[in-house]
Motif scaffolding. Structure first.
Motif, mmCIF file in Angstrom:
data_model
loop_
_atom_site.group_PDB
_atom_site.id
_atom_site.type_symbol
_atom_site.label_atom_id
_atom_site.label_comp_id
_atom_site.label_asym_id
_atom_site.label_seq_id
_atom_site.Cartn_x
_atom_site.Cartn_y
_atom_site.Cartn_z
ATOM 1 N N ARG A 28 76.623 -20.641 35.870
ATOM 2 C CA ARG A 28 75.793 -20.850 34.671
ATOM 3 C C ARG A 28 75.643 -19.585 33.834
ATOM 4 N NH1 ARG A 28 74.334 -22.241 30.767
ATOM 5 N NH2 ARG A 28 72.941 -23.893 30.067
ATOM 6 N N ASP A 29 75.892 -18.422 34.418
ATOM 7 C CA ASP A 29 75.799 -17.155 33.693
ATOM 8 C C ASP A 29 77.164 -16.678 33.191
ATOM 9 O OD1 ASP A 29 73.019 -16.936 34.086
ATOM 10 O OD2 ASP A 29 73.356 -16.170 36.117
ATOM 11 N N LYS A 64 84.265 -16.121 21.696
ATOM 12 C CA LYS A 64 83.054 -16.286 22.485
ATOM 13 C C LYS A 64 82.197 -17.463 22.028
ATOM 14 C CE LYS A 64 79.133 -13.664 24.342
ATOM 15 N NZ LYS A 64 78.494 -12.328 24.426
ATOM 16 N N GLU A 65 81.827 -17.502 20.764
ATOM 17 C CA GLU A 65 80.923 -18.557 20.303
ATOM 18 C C GLU A 65 81.546 -19.935 20.486
ATOM 19 O OE1 GLU A 65 79.601 -17.896 16.348
ATOM 20 O OE2 GLU A 65 78.699 -15.948 16.784
ATOM 21 N N TRP A 66 82.814 -20.048 20.162
ATOM 22 C CA TRP A 66 83.516 -21.321 20.290
ATOM 23 C C TRP A 66 83.583 -21.752 21.757
ATOM 24 C CZ3 TRP A 66 88.149 -22.244 22.885
ATOM 25 C CH2 TRP A 66 88.745 -23.492 22.661
ATOM 26 N N LEU A 67 83.908 -20.812 22.647
ATOM 27 C CA LEU A 67 84.054 -21.156 24.058
ATOM 28 C C LEU A 67 82.695 -21.472 24.683
ATOM 29 C CD1 LEU A 67 85.886 -21.560 26.430
ATOM 30 C CD2 LEU A 67 85.897 -19.088 26.835
ATOM 31 N N ILE A 68 81.659 -20.746 24.302
ATOM 32 C CA ILE A 68 80.323 -21.037 24.832
ATOM 33 C C ILE A 68 79.884 -22.447 24.436
ATOM 34 C CG2 ILE A 68 77.877 -20.476 24.513
ATOM 35 C CD1 ILE A 68 78.612 -17.545 24.686
ATOM 36 N N SER A 69 80.208 -22.862 23.221
ATOM 37 C CA SER A 69 79.834 -24.219 22.805
ATOM 38 C C SER A 69 80.513 -25.262 23.694
ATOM 39 C CB SER A 69 80.201 -24.447 21.337
ATOM 40 O OG SER A 69 81.613 -24.502 21.150
ATOM 41 N N LYS A 70 81.762 -24.989 24.092
ATOM 42 C CA LYS A 70 82.457 -25.900 25.002
ATOM 43 C C LYS A 70 81.794 -25.901 26.380
ATOM 44 C CE LYS A 70 86.116 -26.990 22.378
ATOM 45 N NZ LYS A 70 86.486 -28.380 22.008
ATOM 46 N N LEU A 71 81.457 -24.714 26.856
ATOM 47 C CA LEU A 71 80.856 -24.589 28.182
ATOM 48 C C LEU A 71 79.466 -25.205 28.232
ATOM 49 C CD1 LEU A 71 82.010 -20.938 28.975
ATOM 50 C CD2 LEU A 71 82.868 -23.041 30.032
ATOM 51 N N GLU A 72 78.702 -25.018 27.184
ATOM 52 C CA GLU A 72 77.345 -25.581 27.169
ATOM 53 C C GLU A 72 77.387 -27.106 27.131
ATOM 54 O OE1 GLU A 72 74.377 -24.091 27.661
ATOM 55 O OE2 GLU A 72 75.686 -22.389 28.172
ATOM 56 N N CYS A 108 101.146 -19.982 24.350
ATOM 57 C CA CYS A 108 100.441 -21.117 23.761
ATOM 58 C C CYS A 108 99.791 -21.922 24.888
ATOM 59 C CB CYS A 108 101.399 -21.991 22.972
ATOM 60 S SG CYS A 108 102.022 -21.190 21.474
ATOM 61 N N GLN A 109 98.556 -22.343 24.663
ATOM 62 C CA GLN A 109 97.779 -22.943 25.752
ATOM 63 C C GLN A 109 97.036 -24.200 25.307
ATOM 64 O OE1 GLN A 109 95.187 -19.647 26.418
ATOM 65 N NE2 GLN A 109 96.823 -18.306 27.153
ATOM 66 N N ASN A 110 97.046 -25.183 26.184
ATOM 67 C CA ASN A 110 96.076 -26.278 26.127
ATOM 68 C C ASN A 110 95.017 -25.993 27.189
ATOM 69 O OD1 ASN A 110 97.674 -27.503 24.224
ATOM 70 N ND2 ASN A 110 98.429 -29.117 25.573
ATOM 71 N N MET A 111 93.791 -26.441 26.961
ATOM 72 C CA MET A 111 92.735 -26.142 27.915
ATOM 73 C C MET A 111 91.807 -27.343 28.082
ATOM 74 S SD MET A 111 89.834 -23.134 27.869
ATOM 75 C CE MET A 111 88.825 -24.021 26.673
ATOM 76 N N THR A 112 91.381 -27.545 29.312
ATOM 77 C CA THR A 112 90.349 -28.535 29.634
ATOM 78 C C THR A 112 89.141 -27.812 30.215
ATOM 79 O OG1 THR A 112 91.999 -30.233 30.143
ATOM 80 C CG2 THR A 112 89.779 -30.565 31.028
ATOM 81 N N VAL A 113 87.951 -28.172 29.766
ATOM 82 C CA VAL A 113 86.706 -27.671 30.351
ATOM 83 C C VAL A 113 86.082 -28.807 31.158
ATOM 84 C CG1 VAL A 113 84.423 -26.690 29.914
ATOM 85 C CG2 VAL A 113 86.356 -26.055 28.448
ATOM 86 N N SER A 124 76.399 -27.194 38.082
ATOM 87 C CA SER A 124 76.095 -25.788 38.372
ATOM 88 C C SER A 124 77.240 -24.858 37.960
ATOM 89 C CB SER A 124 75.839 -25.610 39.871
ATOM 90 O OG SER A 124 76.967 -26.054 40.625
ATOM 91 N N HIS A 125 78.430 -25.413 37.794
ATOM 92 C CA HIS A 125 79.604 -24.615 37.450
ATOM 93 C C HIS A 125 80.473 -25.386 36.450
ATOM 94 C CE1 HIS A 125 78.285 -22.825 41.230
ATOM 95 N NE2 HIS A 125 79.029 -21.751 40.948
ATOM 96 N N ALA A 126 81.386 -24.667 35.868
ATOM 97 C CA ALA A 126 82.357 -25.293 34.969
ATOM 98 C C ALA A 126 83.724 -24.694 35.268
ATOM 99 C CB ALA A 126 81.978 -25.068 33.513
ATOM 100 N N ALA A 127 84.729 -25.532 35.180
ATOM 101 C CA ALA A 127 86.101 -25.085 35.412
ATOM 102 C C ALA A 127 86.855 -25.056 34.091
ATOM 103 C CB ALA A 127 86.803 -26.015 36.394
ATOM 104 N N LEU A 128 87.579 -23.980 33.875
ATOM 105 C CA LEU A 128 88.508 -23.884 32.752
ATOM 106 C C LEU A 128 89.909 -24.098 33.323
ATOM 107 C CD1 LEU A 128 87.132 -20.675 30.972
ATOM 108 C CD2 LEU A 128 86.475 -23.046 30.617
#
Length: 314
Positions: A28-29, A64-72, A108-113, A124-128
């Motif tokens: 979470r951190d 950062k901001e874009w990825l945090i929005s995905k994680l949240e 070049c990357q595709n990503m799933t959160v 409690s966790h997130a996987a990239l």
């Protein structure tokens, strides 16, 4: 944990470390809890080095901001999300240097959160999960480049390198609509080589092609960047003179006629040609772009009838 469970866990760990997919688990951190072999190989950082470290401290270049929005969205909404390379070419700035992509490019990357729940059912966790799609991206780009090249070629006359009839007709229609709406001064000029059949008959078609090529170059050099010159077909050329009043168009047409008359071509012996020109300024009474062209073509015919090597205005 019995021996069977230990072996199962061992095999699972080997699989996660060896697959050709990046796997990062954060808490979470945003601290890294799992970092598989793919991530080690491409980042140069071992799992031990990144363990319990902030992902954004390790990679300050991450969006950062874009990825945090995905994680949240994963943490708060228990929601899986995806991103593809067409939207964002890469998330982690990994170099990719296989020959198939031309060397030294970013992967070049595709990503799933993926949200991960604990035993209580709480996220409690997130996987990239990171997929290397550099080869597919390179193929797509090559196909796009090839299609764009074909589209450009489809609008170019192969002999002179000028716009062809297809591109010309599109441009003429656009200019006609612009003139009809805003009433700017504009002129259409049709140019035809005098006695071109005699050139072919006396010197051969190769010489005739060279004459057309040199004439096309002269016309292109003599015009402004805002004007469009095209080969309409055979020995006939067409020119759009934008923001040009009738008297200006007449002066320019005369200059072109004189420049062609003075041009000496080496093909291989010296050869001179002349051209006849028909000019038609835009008029609001014109019913269509085709009617505009036909009026200029009639003026060209009049120039031919009146002795050639001259300009006639519709």
């Amino acid at each position: 944990m019995n021996e069977h469970e230990i072996e199962h866990l061992h095999r699972l760990t080997q699989l996660l470390q060896g697959i050709e997919v990046g796997l990062v688990v954060i808490n979470r951190d945003y601290q890294v809890q799992l970092w598989n072999g793919f991530m080690e190989n491409h980042s140069g950082l071992s799992a031990k080095q990144v363990r319990d470290q902030s992902l954004f401290d390790l990679f300050p270049d991450l969006p950062k901001e874009w990825l945090i929005s995905k994680l949240e969205a994963a943490f708060l909404l228990n929601s899986r999300s995806f991103t593809v390379w067409e939207q964002r070419p890469f998330v982690f700035p990994f170099r990719y240097s296989r020959p198939i992509t031309g060397g030294n490019q970013m992967m070049c990357q595709n990503m799933t959160v993926q949200p991960l729940q604990d035993l209580r059912g709480e996220v409690s966790h997130a996987a990239l999960i990171l997929y290397d799609v550099s080869v597919q991206a390179a193929d797509r780009r090559q196909l796009t480049d090839a299609n764009e090249k074909l589209e450009r070629l489809s609008q170019i006359d192969p002999l002179t390198g000028l716009a062809n009839r297809r591109q010309w007709e599109q441009a003429l229609e656009q200019e006609f609509q612009r003139c009809r709406r805003y009433q700017p001064p504009s002129c259409l000029l049709v140019v035809d080589v005098d006695h071109f059949k005699q050139v072919n008959d006396q010197h051969g078609h190769a010489v005739g092609d060279q004459v057309l090529n040199e004439l096309g170059n002269l016309l292109a050099r003599s015009l402004r960047k805002t004007d469009l010159v095209a080969r309409y077909g055979g020995e006939e050329f067409v020119i759009l003179l934008t923001e040009t009043r009738p008297e200006q168009g007449r002066i320019l047409a005369e200059r072109l006629r004189e420049a062609v008359e003075e041009m000496v071509m080496k093909v291989p012996q010296s050869l001179n040609i002349t051209v006849s020109l028909g000019l038609c300024p835009y008029q609001h009474s014109l019913a269509s772009a085709q009617a505009w062209f036909e009026e200029a073509d009639r003026a060209l015919y009049q120039a031919k009838q009146n002795g050639r090597n001259r300009v006639e205005v519709a």
